[in-house]
Each structure stands twice: as C-alpha cells, then as structure tokens.
Scaffold this active site. Structure first.
Site, PDB file in Angstrom:
ATOM      1  N   HIS A   1       0.853  -1.240  -0.119  1.00  0.00           N
ATOM      2  CA  HIS A   1      -0.009  -0.215  -0.131  1.00  0.00           C
ATOM      3  C   HIS A   1       0.816   1.434   0.119  1.00  0.00           C
ATOM      4  O   HIS A   1       0.151   2.370  -0.086  1.00  0.00           O
ATOM      5  CB  HIS A   1      -0.978   0.137   1.227  1.00  0.00           C
ATOM      6  CG  HIS A   1      -0.360   0.296   2.404  1.00  0.00           C
ATOM      7  ND1 HIS A   1       0.241  -0.887   3.287  1.00  0.00           N
ATOM      8  CD2 HIS A   1       0.114   1.394   3.084  1.00  0.00           C
ATOM      9  CE1 HIS A   1       0.822  -0.155   4.440  1.00  0.00           C
ATOM     10  NE2 HIS A   1       0.883   0.950   4.265  1.00  0.00           N
TER      11      HIS A   1
HETATM   12  C1  UD1 Z   1      -2.043   5.739   5.355  1.00  0.00           C
HETATM   13  C2  UD1 Z   1      -0.740   6.223   5.802  1.00  0.00           C
HETATM   14  C3  UD1 Z   1       0.198   5.393   5.471  1.00  0.00           C
HETATM   15  C4  UD1 Z   1      -0.348   4.082   6.400  1.00  0.00           C
HETATM   16  C5  UD1 Z   1      -1.406   3.627   5.611  1.00  0.00           C
HETATM   17  C6  UD1 Z   1      -1.981   2.413   6.472  1.00  0.00           C
HETATM   18  C7  UD1 Z   1      -0.518   8.560   5.281  1.00  0.00           C
HETATM   19  C8  UD1 Z   1       0.223   9.907   4.500  1.00  0.00           C
HETATM   20  N1  UD1 Z   1      -0.474   7.258   4.893  1.00  0.00           N
HETATM   21  O1  UD1 Z   1      -2.129   5.641   3.903  1.00  0.00           O
HETATM   22  O2  UD1 Z   1       1.509   5.516   6.531  1.00  0.00           O
HETATM   23  O3  UD1 Z   1       0.837   3.126   6.106  1.00  0.00           O
HETATM   24  O4  UD1 Z   1      -2.528   4.581   5.874  1.00  0.00           O
HETATM   25  O5  UD1 Z   1      -2.675   1.732   6.033  1.00  0.00           O
HETATM   26  O6  UD1 Z   1      -1.095   9.005   6.418  1.00  0.00           O
HETATM   27  N2  UD1 Z   1      -9.052   4.426   0.915  1.00  0.00           N
HETATM   28  C9  UD1 Z   1     -10.414   3.914   0.996  1.00  0.00           C
HETATM   29  N3  UD1 Z   1     -10.907   3.438   2.100  1.00  0.00           N
HETATM   30  C10 UD1 Z   1     -10.555   3.857   3.412  1.00  0.00           C
HETATM   31  C11 UD1 Z   1      -9.269   4.565   3.296  1.00  0.00           C
HETATM   32  C12 UD1 Z   1      -8.645   4.803   2.387  1.00  0.00           C
HETATM   33  O7  UD1 Z   1     -10.903   3.677  -0.137  1.00  0.00           O
HETATM   34  O8  UD1 Z   1     -11.174   3.427   4.444  1.00  0.00           O
HETATM   35  C13 UD1 Z   1      -8.527   4.730  -0.058  1.00  0.00           C
HETATM   36  C14 UD1 Z   1      -9.011   6.086  -0.843  1.00  0.00           C
HETATM   37  O9  UD1 Z   1      -9.042   6.126  -2.333  1.00  0.00           O
HETATM   38  C15 UD1 Z   1      -7.611   7.010  -0.579  1.00  0.00           C
HETATM   39  C16 UD1 Z   1      -6.646   5.973  -0.310  1.00  0.00           C
HETATM   40  O10 UD1 Z   1      -7.004   4.816   0.065  1.00  0.00           O
HETATM   41  O11 UD1 Z   1      -7.692   8.010  -1.389  1.00  0.00           O
HETATM   42  C17 UD1 Z   1      -5.420   6.469   0.318  1.00  0.00           C
HETATM   43  O12 UD1 Z   1      -5.788   6.611   1.591  1.00  0.00           O
HETATM   44  P1  UD1 Z   1      -4.967   7.613   2.860  1.00  0.00           P
HETATM   45  O13 UD1 Z   1      -5.590   7.577   4.273  1.00  0.00           O
HETATM   46  O14 UD1 Z   1      -4.725   9.010   2.189  1.00  0.00           O
HETATM   47  O15 UD1 Z   1      -3.717   7.016   2.816  1.00  0.00           O
HETATM   48  P2  UD1 Z   1      -3.203   5.172   2.956  1.00  0.00           P
HETATM   49  O16 UD1 Z   1      -2.381   4.996   1.721  1.00  0.00           O
HETATM   50  O17 UD1 Z   1      -4.307   4.532   3.449  1.00  0.00           O
HETATM   51  N1  UDP Z   2      -3.599  -5.391   9.052  1.00  0.00           N
HETATM   52  C1  UDP Z   2      -4.878  -5.850   9.162  1.00  0.00           C
HETATM   53  N2  UDP Z   2      -5.516  -6.385   8.017  1.00  0.00           N
HETATM   54  C2  UDP Z   2      -4.887  -5.991   6.874  1.00  0.00           C
HETATM   55  C3  UDP Z   2      -3.861  -5.576   6.752  1.00  0.00           C
HETATM   56  C4  UDP Z   2      -2.929  -5.216   7.979  1.00  0.00           C
HETATM   57  O1  UDP Z   2      -5.337  -6.284  10.346  1.00  0.00           O
HETATM   58  O2  UDP Z   2      -5.468  -6.669   5.813  1.00  0.00           O
HETATM   59  C5  UDP Z   2      -2.763  -4.897  10.340  1.00  0.00           C
HETATM   60  C6  UDP Z   2      -1.272  -5.480  10.637  1.00  0.00           C
HETATM   61  O3  UDP Z   2      -1.492  -6.940  10.904  1.00  0.00           O
HETATM   62  C7  UDP Z   2      -1.087  -4.476  11.158  1.00  0.00           C
HETATM   63  C8  UDP Z   2      -1.244  -3.220  10.630  1.00  0.00           C
HETATM   64  O4  UDP Z   2      -2.519  -3.619  10.176  1.00  0.00           O
HETATM   65  O5  UDP Z   2      -1.283  -4.606  12.759  1.00  0.00           O
HETATM   66  C9  UDP Z   2      -0.354  -2.440   9.795  1.00  0.00           C
HETATM   67  O6  UDP Z   2      -1.021  -1.330   9.200  1.00  0.00           O
HETATM   68  P1  UDP Z   2      -0.731  -1.206   7.762  1.00  0.00           P
HETATM   69  O7  UDP Z   2       0.154  -2.194   6.816  1.00  0.00           O
HETATM   70  O8  UDP Z   2      -1.881  -0.419   7.063  1.00  0.00           O
HETATM   71  O9  UDP Z   2       0.323   0.354   7.889  1.00  0.00           O
HETATM   72  P2  UDP Z   2       1.801   0.420   8.415  1.00  0.00           P
HETATM   73  O10 UDP Z   2       1.947  -0.358   9.605  1.00  0.00           O
HETATM   74  O11 UDP Z   2       2.657   0.149   7.111  1.00  0.00           O
HETATM   75  O12 UDP Z   2       1.731   1.876   8.791  1.00  0.00           O
END
Ligand code: UD1
Ligand code: UDP
Length: 365
Positions: free
Chosen positions: A203
C-alpha cells in the site's frame, strides 16, 4: 488528568488498543478519530475486535490530497482540544492524522506524547518520513520502540523526554495471538493450508503511485505460486484504474483487507510474508515468519540485521528469488520488548504530568 488520544488510520487503531486500555486504569481518556480511514474493514472492525472504546469525536475527514486532508484534520482536532482542554495529547506512528494531532496540540501548548517515536527511513519523499520528523520535533514525550529509534533522535538533538519503552505492537500481538488461533476461521474460509501459501500486502505510496514499481510487484506476485493478497483500498483502486486487477486475480487470491485477528492468523500460518507495511514487517518477525520487504529501505533495520527480513525493492526477479530462496536460520532477539510497552508509556506520561503540575504550582512553568 485527561488524555486525548488522536487516531484515524488502521495502524493508529492497532497501536491505540493496548495503550487506551492502560490509560483508562488511571486517567480520563477521550478519543478523537479523524476519519482518515473509514471503510468498515479499515476502521470499525478494529474498534470491535480490539475493544477500543467508541471515539468521543469523529471528524469524518476522509480521503483527500495530503495538504487538504491534514488541514481539515488540524481544524477539527483544534476545535475538539479547545473544548476538552486535555492535559496531554497522544499520537501514534506516522500518518497524516499523527501530524495533524501533534501540530494542533503543540500550537495550543498542550504537551504531546508520540508513540513510535524516532523511526527513520531517511527518505523525505515518503509522506510518513516528513510526518515522523515533524511530530518528533514538536513532542514532549517520545516513546521509542527500539534502541535505533533512540539513537536517531539523539542525532537530531532530541534527548529530553525520550523513553525506550518497547513496541506497543508487541503488546497487542501477545494479547491477541491466542484469541486469533482459537477464533479465526480465515484459513478454512479461504481454503488455505498452513505454511503452503505466501501472504502479501502492498500500500505504500512509493510502490502504488509509481506505475512501473506497482506493475513489477504485481508481476512478481503472479510469478509466485499460492499468494494471498490482502489488498488495501488504495492499491485496489489504482490496480483497477490501470487495468491490472483482473490480470492479478487470475493468478493470485486477492482479498479485501481483513480484521486484526484474521490477519494474525494469516501471518502466523504463512510460509513467507511479502509486504511494504511497517507493522506487518514487525509482526512477521515476532511470529517468526520470514519477511520479504518490497521497499528499498526499512525503518525496522533490526529485523534485517537479525536475518528474518530481506529488502527486495520493487524488482520482480529479486522478489521472486527471495520468495523461493530466502531462508532465515538465525535465532531471534526480543527486540520489540516484552509486551509491556503500554505500561511503560502510561507510567512515563504519569511521571511527566506530575512533574509538570509540580513545576506549575512552584511557578516554574
Ligand atoms: C495511510 C498512511 C500510511 C499507512 C497507511 C496504513 C499517510 C500519509 N499514510 O496511507 O502511512 O501506512 O495509511 O494503511 O497518512 N481508502 C479507502 N478507504 C479507506 C481508506 C482509504 O478507499 O477507508 C483509499 C482512498 O482511495 C484513499 C486512499 O485509500 O484516497 C489513500 O488513503 P490515505 O488515508 O490517504 O492513505 P493510505 O494509503 O491509507
Ligand atoms: N492489518 C490488518 N489487516 C490487513 C492488513 C494489515 O489487520 O488486511 C494490520 C497489520 O496486522 C498491522 C497493521 O494493520 O497490525 C499495519 O497497518 P498497515 O499495514 O496498514 O500500516 P503501516 O504499518 O505500514 O503503517
């Protein structure tokens, strides 16, 4: 004494769960949820499974560009903090929610505690790196999961308020693994046999937003037999837009994001894990599952040094070779703590607040 815990994204929720439990033994806690993540599988499932209390404030910010999203959060968090007047604001990790929470509190002269302080990738193109550096520099209490994190802060001139507490993700994993082993039915649901499949998550912006890198990772996953891919909504959207989702689905079991308990079971039983997630790298290590990190660097360098994690970048051949050949043989160190990080963090917060109120009463502040 009142603590405001500020969260909004999946990894924030996982980190909040054990700390919130500990906070509520001796403090009032309010939870401010920015709404950065909002799909059931990215959000409410974690509150339900991990017993996190319902947020007191839900800002409903949702997805947007970084500036827009962070700005909206800043406004909403400031309003909530002005109303609640907490003694301390608590933020987790490195998301935009973390930055907005720390900034809003610091501007109101509310002390900030940062859980998972001191992590660095030294790549300022990563949004998370910008967030971490800024949050650490406006925090008063910094909870470091590893010695490397303490050293990183020292190099930036931050020593006051720094505590080596261990990692709260070790706390929650230790609490939940036996529950996951007993209750999760995910292997049966997906018809998976233990140690016969690879688990993948992707992601990170640097992988998903660069079409070449994403294509190369997807090609690698298609080359490896028996991959289950828990696909983040960001990645799913981009794969669909680029016409790659259907191609991927022909070779790889693509599933929606799963809840924490199902994730632990999937991780625990995977032959190897392929990921660009920070949290998943640590969980792979703690569950003694070999990890292939599809990034060019990692903040969790100890897992590499210990031989249980390997960096493969986004290169198709390197990823596939690692999936087939990477075989950690070494023993492990207990590098993320003993599962008592939350207790240590809450003790540090209590000591800090007592010292601060003594200083105030003596007119030192
Ligand atoms: C965010 C964090 C990242 C973290 C990740 C965990 C920032 C800059 N990035 O990235 O550090 O590792 O979360 O998962 O804060 N979206 C949905 N549904 C949701 C959430 C997101 O569809 O519930 C989609 C949307 O298209 C959105 C995209 O995901 O535009 C990105 O979401 P965003 O929260 O901006 O960043 P992440 O990539 O989730
Ligand atoms: N995680 C989860 N379901 C998923 C993917 C990740 O429960 O489908 C959990 C994972 O086990 C960990 C946390 O989400 O505890 C990590 O978050 P993510 O990978 O979204 O973000 P990052 O750690 O890279 O910021």
């Amino acid at each position: 004494m009142k603590i405001a815990s500020i969260v909004g994204a999946r990894p924030n929720f996982v980190k909040l769960a054990p700390v919130s439990r500990e906070i509520r033994k001796g403090f009032d806690e309010i939870i401010i949820h920015t709404g950065q993540h909002y799909d059931y599988q990215m959000d409410r499932i974690f509150f339900q499974e991990l017993g996190i209390p319902k947020p007191d404030y839900h800002l409903g910010v949702g997805s947007a560009s970084h500036g827009h999203q962070t700005g909206e959060m800043l406004k909403g968090i400031e309003d909530a903090l002005l109303k609640e007047k907490p003694d301390l604001a608590l933020v987790f990790g490195d998301t935009n929610t973390t930055l907005a929470g720390a900034l809003a509190a610091a501007k109101l002269h509310i002390p900030v505690a940062h859980v998972e302080a001191g992590l660095r990738s030294f790549d300022k193109k990563m949004p998370e790196e910008v967030n971490r550096v800024l949050v650490d520099h406006c925090s008063d209490l910094l909870s470091c999961p590893t010695k490397t994190a303490v050293d990183n802060l020292k190099k930036e001139g931050i020593a006051k308020g720094v505590h080596l507490t261990g990692d709260v993700m070790a706390d929650i994993l230790k609490d939940c693994i036996s529950i996951a082993l007993k209750s999760s039915k995910i292997l049966e649901e997906l018809a998976l046999s233990p140690k016969e499949y690879y688990l993948a998550t992707v992601h990170r912006a640097e992988n998903t937003d660069d079409p070449k890198r994403l294509k190369s990772i997807i090609d690698a996953l298609c080359d490896i037999e028996n991959v289950v891919f828990a696909c983040h909504p960001r990645t799913e959207r981009l794969l669909r837009e680029r016409g790659l989702l259907d191609i991927l689905k022909e070779k790889v079991k693509v599933i929606k994001p799963v809840g924490y308990l199902d994730m632990l079971l999937l991780e625990n039983n995977a032959r190897k894990i392929l990921t660009d997630s920070g949290g998943v790298q640590k969980e792979a290590y703690m569950l003694k599952v070999p990890c292939i990190t599809m990034r060019d660097e990692t903040e969790w360098v100890e897992t590499i040094d210990d031989g249980w994690n390997v960096l493969a970048g986004a290169d198709r051949k390197t990823i596939v070779k690692a999936a087939l050949e990477f075989d950690p043989a070494s023993e492990q160190r207990e590098m993320f703590g003993k599962g008592d990080a939350s207790v240590r963090i809450v003790k540090a917060m209590k000591d800090y607040l007592i010292d601060r109120s003594l200083e105030k009463s003596q007119g030192i502040d």
